[in-house]
Design an enzyme around this catalytic site. Structure first.
Site, mmCIF file in Angstrom:
data_model
loop_
_atom_site.group_PDB
_atom_site.id
_atom_site.type_symbol
_atom_site.label_atom_id
_atom_site.label_comp_id
_atom_site.label_asym_id
_atom_site.label_seq_id
_atom_site.Cartn_x
_atom_site.Cartn_y
_atom_site.Cartn_z
ATOM 1 N N CYS A 383 0.828 -1.204 0.000
ATOM 2 C CA CYS A 383 0.000 0.000 0.000
ATOM 3 C C CYS A 383 0.869 1.264 0.000
ATOM 4 O O CYS A 383 1.494 1.548 -1.007
ATOM 5 C CB CYS A 383 -1.006 -0.041 1.152
ATOM 6 S SG CYS A 383 -2.469 0.910 0.743
ATOM 7 N N HIS A 509 -3.666 -4.936 0.309
ATOM 8 C CA HIS A 509 -3.091 -5.488 1.537
ATOM 9 C C HIS A 509 -3.160 -7.017 1.532
ATOM 10 O O HIS A 509 -4.164 -7.582 1.967
ATOM 11 C CB HIS A 509 -3.861 -4.966 2.755
ATOM 12 C CG HIS A 509 -3.640 -3.518 3.026
ATOM 13 N ND1 HIS A 509 -2.636 -3.066 3.841
ATOM 14 C CD2 HIS A 509 -4.289 -2.426 2.572
ATOM 15 C CE1 HIS A 509 -2.677 -1.740 3.889
ATOM 16 N NE2 HIS A 509 -3.670 -1.327 3.130
ATOM 17 N N GLU A 511 -1.770 -8.996 3.481
ATOM 18 C CA GLU A 511 -1.672 -9.568 4.835
ATOM 19 C C GLU A 511 -3.013 -10.012 5.409
ATOM 20 O O GLU A 511 -3.054 -10.822 6.330
ATOM 21 C CB GLU A 511 -0.979 -8.589 5.794
ATOM 22 C CG GLU A 511 -1.762 -7.336 6.171
ATOM 23 C CD GLU A 511 -1.536 -6.163 5.225
ATOM 24 O OE1 GLU A 511 -1.175 -6.388 4.051
ATOM 25 O OE2 GLU A 511 -1.741 -5.011 5.663
HETATM 26 N N1 GLN Z 1 -1.921 6.768 2.665
HETATM 27 C C1 GLN Z 1 -2.025 6.023 1.465
HETATM 28 C C2 GLN Z 1 -3.381 6.215 0.793
HETATM 29 O O1 GLN Z 1 -4.300 6.674 1.400
HETATM 30 C C3 GLN Z 1 -1.756 4.545 1.712
HETATM 31 C C4 GLN Z 1 -2.752 3.901 2.614
HETATM 32 C C5 GLN Z 1 -2.249 2.594 3.223
HETATM 33 O O2 GLN Z 1 -1.071 2.307 3.191
HETATM 34 N N2 GLN Z 1 -3.144 1.799 3.766
HETATM 35 O O3 GLN Z 1 -3.547 5.887 -0.357
#
Ligand code: GLN
Length: 533
Positions: A383, A509, A511
């Site tokens: 992410c 994600h 995970e």
């Molecule tokens: N801050 C980034 C976004 O909003 C990544 C979010 C995250 O890593 N969950 O896109």
């Protein structure tokens, strides 16, 4: 008809109610029953999505995009079932829905009260979990400790459910503490007696006690608890402290808690299939090798902030009989001018940059990513970790020295990471991210395809910003491969660097989908390459 099992907690918090609930679910599932799980959190936040991870740990995301308490991660990892929006209910969610109904005029002039309006709403959430999942069992954990002001309305709703559905359809497990007094060398039952009395004052008689204790309790002690708490002696279950949490379902199985529940419900005691879980316990107790992997984040002082990421690394390690030791690196420390990255990563065999929000610590993460890229150290970005690896590449390989994300600099000339058009008008912070499952198509002959061994995948998301396709061609020309794409919205989902030993990062994600007996493909190959060195 669905049967309902409730798990409450007494004496102190942190007794392992979540693991108790998950273990019960695992045992019932292992006897061929369909199980579903739910957690009630008494706080007023509508969901934990807006809470600081340093206070509350990670936000776990379900496939249907619900931002939930991290206990849901334990549930999914133990029972290997996908949970959903009915699985995490907070007081905030209950109050919000009652107040909206009141404003809408649904209560036809009635005075809206805790009983019956709030309690009805809570009961409906329990029954909704049963009807939508069509499970044989819904296991509901009540957050907090019996006696807390916040959880009163939940306990009252459960009392009504016990009355409405009867004991043949409801089962109450009360998790409690049996402290050991070192001076006299005794285990003490009084705190448990008191907390069961509190529960009974609220109209609930527990059917079983799960006693957290440093040592097995004696027959004498069980008799005493049975007498004072009106719980049959064989329903007093020891939850002895263990080093390996996967041992807990096995310990419960040996004390027949699943049989006790099934007998109360008059349901057949199908044969239990827990061999796969015993094998897991054996594997975890007998890991032969070790590998160090760094997690570079800004919330590292609370390891729970990266719970699923750390668990996923461990799961992959189990497959290779290897213990994963995590090198927790605070990204802000990597921004200091006198920092020696060779020293920080001296024994580290793989570097992982997880998700995050806001600009604090991002330059340190970029330094870690550059270090992994230049030194050919296996790298996994998740992410924000993906967004920063693209920024790092744009800055240091493609010559766009001011490349950044509009999250950190809204007026930048080079928004390599930018808001999607439909996010630009959003003002509310809660529940407005891109959440839950989205499709991703993998390009053949890439590391991603090799890992997943299939073309079409679905993964869970939680972010607002996206890779800006305007820069795609330039980055591709310089050697970055966009190996996973969401075709419907033309969004980049996975990037990789084929010249590197193992450099891959995803916008989603992974995970949230790793299980102890089934490591996630991206973690699997990342940990494997890190072990191989
Ligand atoms: N801050 C980034 C976004 O909003 C990544 C979010 C995250 O890593 N969950 O896109």
């Amino acid at each position: 008809m669905t049967k309902y099992v409730f798990v409450t907690g007494g004496v102190v918090s942190g007794l392992g109610k979540g693991i108790t609930a998950s273990s019960l679910a695992l045992l019932l599932k292992s006897r061929g029953y369909k199980v579903f799980m739910q957690k009630f959190d008494p706080y007023i936040n509508v969901d934990p999505g807006t809470m600081n991870p340093i206070q509350h740990g990670e936000v776990y995301v379900t496939y249907d995009g619900c931002e939930t308490d991290l206990d849901l991660g334990h549930y999914e990892r133990f029972i290997d079932e996908e949970l959903n929006y009915t699985s995490n209910i907070t007081s905030g969610k209950i109050y919000k829905s009652v107040i909206e109904k009141e404003r809408h005029g649904d209560y036809l002039g009635a005075t809206v009260q805790m009983v019956p309006h709030i309690t009805n709403e809570i009961k409906n959430k329990v029954y909704e979990a049963g009807t939508t999942s069509k499970a044989d069992f819904v296991i509901t954990e009540i957050g907090g400790t019996v006696g807390d002001i916040e959880s009163m309305s939940f306990i009252e709703a459960l009392r009504q459910i016990q009355y409405e559905k009867g004991r043949e359809n409801t089962f109450f497990v009360h998790t409690t503490l049996i402290p050991y007094i070192y001076g006299s060398g005794e285990l003490k039952t009084k705190p448990t007696q008191n907390s069961v009395r509190d529960l009974r004052n609220m109209g609930i008689r527990p059917d079983a006690l799960v006693c957290r204790t440093p040592f097995s309790t004696s027959d004498n002690l069980k008799n005493k608890l049975s007498l004072f708490c009106s719980v049959p002696k064989e329903n007093v279950i020891d939850a002895v402290d263990v080093k390996n949490i996967y041992q807990i379902p096995i310990n419960f199985y040996e004390q027949k808690i699943d049989e006790i529940i099934l007998k109360q419900f008059n349901m057949p005691l199908n044969k239990a299939n827990i061999k796969y879980w015993e094998d897991l316990v054996h594997t975890v107790d007998n890991l032969k090798n070790e590998v160090e992997i760094a997690i570079v984040g800004k919330y590292v002082e609370l390891h729970d902030a990266y719970l699923s990421v750390a668990e996923s690394l461990r799961h992959a390690g189990y497959k290779y009989k290897t213990k994963v030791n995590i090198n927790w690196v605070d990204s802000e420390t990597l921004e200091k001018s006198d920092i020696d990255l060779n020293e920080v990563f001296k024994n580290t065999k793989g570097i992982l940059v997880p998700g995050g929000f806001g600009s604090r610590g991002i330059e340190g993460k970029i330094n870690a990513i550059e270090y992994a890229r230049v030194n050919n150290i296996p790298f996994l970005g998740i992410c924000l970790g993906m967004q920063l690896s693209v920024i790092e590449f744009a800055r240091h390989v493609c010559g766009i020295t001011d490349a950044t994300s509009t999250e950190f600099d809204p007026t930048t000339e080079n928004p390599i990471i930018d808001l999607m058009a439909d996010q630009k008008s959003i003002a509310n912070m809660g529940g407005t991210l891109r959440l839950g499952n989205y499709d991703c198509k993998l390009k053949k002959d890439t590391l991603a395809f090799k890992d997943y061994k299939q073309e079409n995948i679905k993964e869970r998301h939680r972010h607002r910003y996206e890779f800006n396709n305007k820069y795609k061609e330039l980055l591709e020309k310089n050697g970055m491969v966009f190996s996973g794409i969401n075709e419907a919205a033309d969004l980049v989902e996975i990037i990789e660097l084929p010249k590197h030993k193992h450099f891959i990062a995803s916008q989603f994600h992974p995970e949230f989908k790793s299980r102890p007996t089934k490591p996630h493909p991206l973690f699997d190959s990342f940990v494997k390459t890190s072990i191989e060195g």
